[in-house]
Design a protein around this motif. Structure first.
Motif, PDB file in Angstrom:
ATOM      1  N   VAL A  77       0.838  -1.205   0.000  1.00 46.79           N
ATOM      2  CA  VAL A  77       0.000   0.000   0.000  1.00 46.79           C
ATOM      3  C   VAL A  77       0.868   1.249   0.000  1.00 46.79           C
ATOM      4  O   VAL A  77       0.577   2.224  -0.701  1.00 46.79           O
ATOM      5  N   GLN A  78       1.938   1.240   0.739  1.00 46.64           N
ATOM      6  CA  GLN A  78       2.811   2.411   0.818  1.00 46.64           C
ATOM      7  C   GLN A  78       3.600   2.644  -0.462  1.00 46.64           C
ATOM      8  O   GLN A  78       4.114   3.727  -0.681  1.00 46.64           O
ATOM      9  N   GLN A  79       3.670   1.659  -1.352  1.00 50.55           N
ATOM     10  CA  GLN A  79       4.387   1.803  -2.611  1.00 50.55           C
ATOM     11  C   GLN A  79       3.556   2.477  -3.694  1.00 50.55           C
ATOM     12  O   GLN A  79       4.084   2.815  -4.746  1.00 50.55           O
ATOM     13  N   ILE A  80       2.282   2.703  -3.452  1.00 43.07           N
ATOM     14  CA  ILE A  80       1.442   3.382  -4.440  1.00 43.07           C
ATOM     15  C   ILE A  80       1.892   4.832  -4.524  1.00 43.07           C
ATOM     16  O   ILE A  80       1.851   5.569  -3.538  1.00 43.07           O
ATOM     17  N   LYS A  81       2.344   5.258  -5.704  1.00 46.43           N
ATOM     18  CA  LYS A  81       2.974   6.576  -5.856  1.00 46.43           C
ATOM     19  C   LYS A  81       1.993   7.733  -5.704  1.00 46.43           C
ATOM     20  O   LYS A  81       2.333   8.766  -5.156  1.00 46.43           O
ATOM     21  N   SER A  82       0.780   7.601  -6.198  1.00 38.39           N
ATOM     22  CA  SER A  82      -0.158   8.727  -6.192  1.00 38.39           C
ATOM     23  C   SER A  82      -0.981   8.813  -4.908  1.00 38.39           C
ATOM     24  O   SER A  82      -1.874   9.637  -4.806  1.00 38.39           O
ATOM     25  N   ALA A  83      -0.673   7.982  -3.929  1.00 34.73           N
ATOM     26  CA  ALA A  83      -1.471   7.952  -2.699  1.00 34.73           C
ATOM     27  C   ALA A  83      -0.650   8.397  -1.504  1.00 34.73           C
ATOM     28  O   ALA A  83       0.544   8.129  -1.416  1.00 34.73           O
ATOM     29  N   GLN A  84      -1.316   9.103  -0.609  1.00 34.42           N
ATOM     30  CA  GLN A  84      -0.722   9.415   0.682  1.00 34.42           C
ATOM     31  C   GLN A  84      -1.318   8.415   1.664  1.00 34.42           C
ATOM     32  O   GLN A  84      -2.527   8.423   1.915  1.00 34.42           O
ATOM     33  N   VAL A  85      -0.501   7.565   2.215  1.00 34.87           N
ATOM     34  CA  VAL A  85      -0.973   6.449   3.028  1.00 34.87           C
ATOM     35  C   VAL A  85      -0.780   6.775   4.495  1.00 34.87           C
ATOM     36  O   VAL A  85       0.276   7.253   4.911  1.00 34.87           O
ATOM     37  N   GLN A  86      -1.825   6.512   5.268  1.00 36.13           N
ATOM     38  CA  GLN A  86      -1.760   6.654   6.717  1.00 36.13           C
ATOM     39  C   GLN A  86      -2.312   5.373   7.314  1.00 36.13           C
ATOM     40  O   GLN A  86      -3.457   5.024   7.089  1.00 36.13           O
ATOM     41  N   LEU A  87      -1.488   4.680   8.046  1.00 36.29           N
ATOM     42  CA  LEU A  87      -1.921   3.437   8.663  1.00 36.29           C
ATOM     43  C   LEU A  87      -2.467   3.730  10.048  1.00 36.29           C
ATOM     44  O   LEU A  87      -1.948   4.576  10.771  1.00 36.29           O
ATOM     45  N   GLY A  88      -3.533   3.046  10.406  1.00 35.80           N
ATOM     46  CA  GLY A  88      -4.132   3.249  11.710  1.00 35.80           C
ATOM     47  C   GLY A  88      -4.802   1.978  12.197  1.00 35.80           C
ATOM     48  O   GLY A  88      -4.891   0.976  11.478  1.00 35.80           O
ATOM     49  N   TYR A  89      -5.259   2.032  13.406  1.00 31.21           N
ATOM     50  CA  TYR A  89      -5.884   0.884  14.029  1.00 31.21           C
ATOM     51  C   TYR A  89      -7.189   1.330  14.680  1.00 31.21           C
ATOM     52  O   TYR A  89      -7.356   2.486  15.065  1.00 31.21           O
ATOM     53  N   SER A  90      -8.093   0.382  14.823  1.00 31.37           N
ATOM     54  CA  SER A  90      -9.309   0.639  15.594  1.00 31.37           C
ATOM     55  C   SER A  90      -9.682  -0.641  16.325  1.00 31.37           C
ATOM     56  O   SER A  90      -9.361  -1.744  15.869  1.00 31.37           O
ATOM     57  N   TRP A  91     -10.324  -0.485  17.459  1.00 31.87           N
ATOM     58  CA  TRP A  91     -10.728  -1.651  18.223  1.00 31.87           C
ATOM     59  C   TRP A  91     -11.972  -1.293  19.042  1.00 31.87           C
ATOM     60  O   TRP A  91     -12.155  -0.147  19.451  1.00 31.87           O
ATOM     61  N   PRO A  92     -12.811  -2.275  19.281  1.00 27.58           N
ATOM     62  CA  PRO A  92     -14.007  -2.024  20.104  1.00 27.58           C
ATOM     63  C   PRO A  92     -13.632  -2.016  21.585  1.00 27.58           C
ATOM     64  O   PRO A  92     -12.691  -2.687  22.013  1.00 27.58           O
TER      65      PRO A  92
END
Length: 119
Positions: A77-92
């Motif tokens: 996902v981070q290798q996609i050139k035209s995208a700004q990638v932000q990784l995150g998490y969520s939990w109940p």
């Protein structure tokens, strides 16, 4: 001559039923106001949401999984050139004192997108 008679009859009918005439005028007035309000609210809402999205730099797309992403998935996902990638998490989370179910999301204060506004 016919126009004069028609006009006099119309004025007489209005004079005899003045309350009914005003009720019809008010109903027409309210209908016009409702129509104008509905027609103008769409562009206003669109302008407002575009302004908010631009200001807060909200994500265009979120990819969610229940099993979680592997390190390889994250690298792809981070290798996609035209995208700004932000990784995150969520939990109940279940808050027992007030018996509430919450969804908790991770947040990075220095992130260039998805800025948080506390209201």
């Amino acid at each position: 001559m016919k126009k004069h008679t028609y006009l006099m009859t119309t004025l007489r009918d209005i004079h005899q039923g003045l309350g009914r005439f005003f009720a019809i005028v008010v109903i027409i007035f309210l209908g016009v106001l409702l129509f104008v309000g509905i027609k103008s609210i769409g562009p206003n809402l669109e302008t407002t949401i575009h302004s908010y999205i631009d200001t807060q730099k909200v994500s265009d797309l979120q990819v969610v999984t229940t099993a979680g992403f592997t390190k390889k998935d994250q690298q792809l996902v981070q290798q996609i050139k035209s995208a700004q990638v932000q990784l995150g998490y969520s939990w109940p989370y279940h808050e027992r004192q007030h018996n509430q179910n919450l969804q908790v999301y991770s947040y990075k204060a220095n992130s260039p997108q998805n800025k948080l506004t506390l209201i």
